[in-house]
Design a protein around this motif. Structure first.
Motif, mmCIF file in Angstrom:
data_model
loop_
_atom_site.group_PDB
_atom_site.id
_atom_site.type_symbol
_atom_site.label_atom_id
_atom_site.label_comp_id
_atom_site.label_asym_id
_atom_site.label_seq_id
_atom_site.Cartn_x
_atom_site.Cartn_y
_atom_site.Cartn_z
ATOM 1 N N UNK A 121 10.906 -18.435 -128.618
ATOM 2 C CA UNK A 121 9.554 -18.197 -129.140
ATOM 3 C C UNK A 121 8.585 -19.204 -128.514
ATOM 4 N N UNK A 122 9.061 -20.437 -128.526
ATOM 5 C CA UNK A 122 8.282 -21.589 -128.047
ATOM 6 C C UNK A 122 9.289 -22.501 -127.357
ATOM 7 N N UNK A 123 9.098 -22.756 -126.065
ATOM 8 C CA UNK A 123 10.090 -23.556 -125.338
ATOM 9 C C UNK A 123 9.409 -24.707 -124.607
ATOM 10 N N UNK A 124 9.893 -25.896 -124.864
ATOM 11 C CA UNK A 124 9.352 -27.090 -124.228
ATOM 12 C C UNK A 124 9.937 -27.218 -122.817
ATOM 13 N N UNK A 159 5.945 -23.430 -123.028
ATOM 14 C CA UNK A 159 5.596 -22.015 -122.949
ATOM 15 C C UNK A 159 5.726 -21.416 -124.339
ATOM 16 N N UNK A 160 4.859 -20.470 -124.646
ATOM 17 C CA UNK A 160 4.969 -19.729 -125.896
ATOM 18 C C UNK A 160 4.596 -18.279 -125.644
ATOM 19 N N UNK A 194 12.489 -24.439 -128.936
ATOM 20 C CA UNK A 194 13.605 -24.670 -128.023
ATOM 21 C C UNK A 194 13.154 -25.647 -126.924
ATOM 22 N N UNK A 195 14.120 -26.199 -126.210
ATOM 23 C CA UNK A 195 13.838 -27.133 -125.114
ATOM 24 C C UNK A 195 14.650 -26.723 -123.897
#
Length: 262
Positions: A121-124, A159-160, A194-195
């Motif tokens: 969903x959202x990744x660093x 990123x999202x 997430x990373x």
């Protein structure tokens, strides 16, 4: 999967042309285009626009300290990027600040997150600034998708997807917390942070962010004694409850027994 529509946004203060050119040249050298997104000088905003994004009352209720103008402007600048994801109907966007160095594996990382678009969903994309408790790790050859109990701070590169942008815009406004600390409560909205490992975005050493320049934090007292500790414990507890609800108690316990710092 059909071709994904995405953009790379770089947050940059209008006066910081050198920083924009530096990041832009890195991205273009790696084969991508990027769009500049204005950093926000809060002192230039009208009251109505500021009140749309930021709440002093919410700040006092949800965060240990008052936010500086720089921290407020930084968070608004990120939110403006999320608004563009929705208004431009993008599948996802990469959001970068302008005080960064981009690793040569950035193109492979973009290909990777596109290929595994349904897994985040959202990744660093940035390096973690401290060792964190690793809850889950999925290995895919050159890259891994990791999930920590709690991520470290900073908001240089991530990123999202559009759904996450919509969820954040619907739930966090007006905000009262810094952009990176707000990430610690995304679990309330069922957003999994997430990373990507190895990371591909790094801070430029000894380089303060112009995005947070205005109203740089002086020493400020907490709103009440042990406010930071209360915030930390409550966000940890909320995150653990979300993981138990999502994964079930048996799976959670199994993962906790294998947990380690990385």
């Amino acid at each position: 999967m059909d071709a994904l529509n995405f953009k790379i946004f770089v947050i940059n203060m209008p006066k910081s042309k050198e920083r924009w050119e530096y990041v832009k040249s890195q991205i273009e050298r790696l084969g991508f285009a990027c769009a500049r997104s204005d950093g926000i000088d809060v002192s230039a905003l009208g009251k109505n626009e500021l009140d749309k994004y930021y709440s002093c009352e919410k700040n006092r209720k949800t965060y240990p300290k008052p936010l500086t103008k720089g921290e407020i402007g930084c968070h608004i600048a990120h939110i403006k990027c999320w608004e563009k994801i929705v208004s431009e109907d993008l599948n996802f966007a990469v959001v970068l600040e302008d005080d960064i160095f981009i690793d040569g594996k950035f193109p492979q990382a973009i290909d990777f997150i596109k290929k595994h678009f349904n897994k985040w969903d959202f990744i660093r994309l940035q390096v973690e600034t401290k060792k964190r408790l690793l809850y889950n790790k999925e290995d895919f050859g050159d890259f891994s998708i990791c999930e920590f109990i709690r991520n470290s701070g900073c908001f240089w590169g991530y990123a999202l997807n559009k759904k996450t942008a919509q969820t954040l815009l619907s739930n966090i406004l007006p905000f009262g917390i810094t952009a990176d600390s707000n990430m610690h409560i995304y679990h309330k909205f069922n957003i999994d942070v997430k990373t990507l490992l190895p990371p591909v975005v790094f801070a430029r050493s000894n380089n303060d962010s112009d995005i947070e320049l205005f109203g740089k934090r002086k020493k400020q007292r907490n709103f009440y004694p042990f406010a930071r500790q209360v915030f930390s414990i409550s966000t940890y507890f909320g995150r653990i409850c979300q993981l138990i609800k999502r994964d079930g108690i048996k799976k959670f316990i199994l993962k906790i027994t294998k947990i380690r710092k990385v």
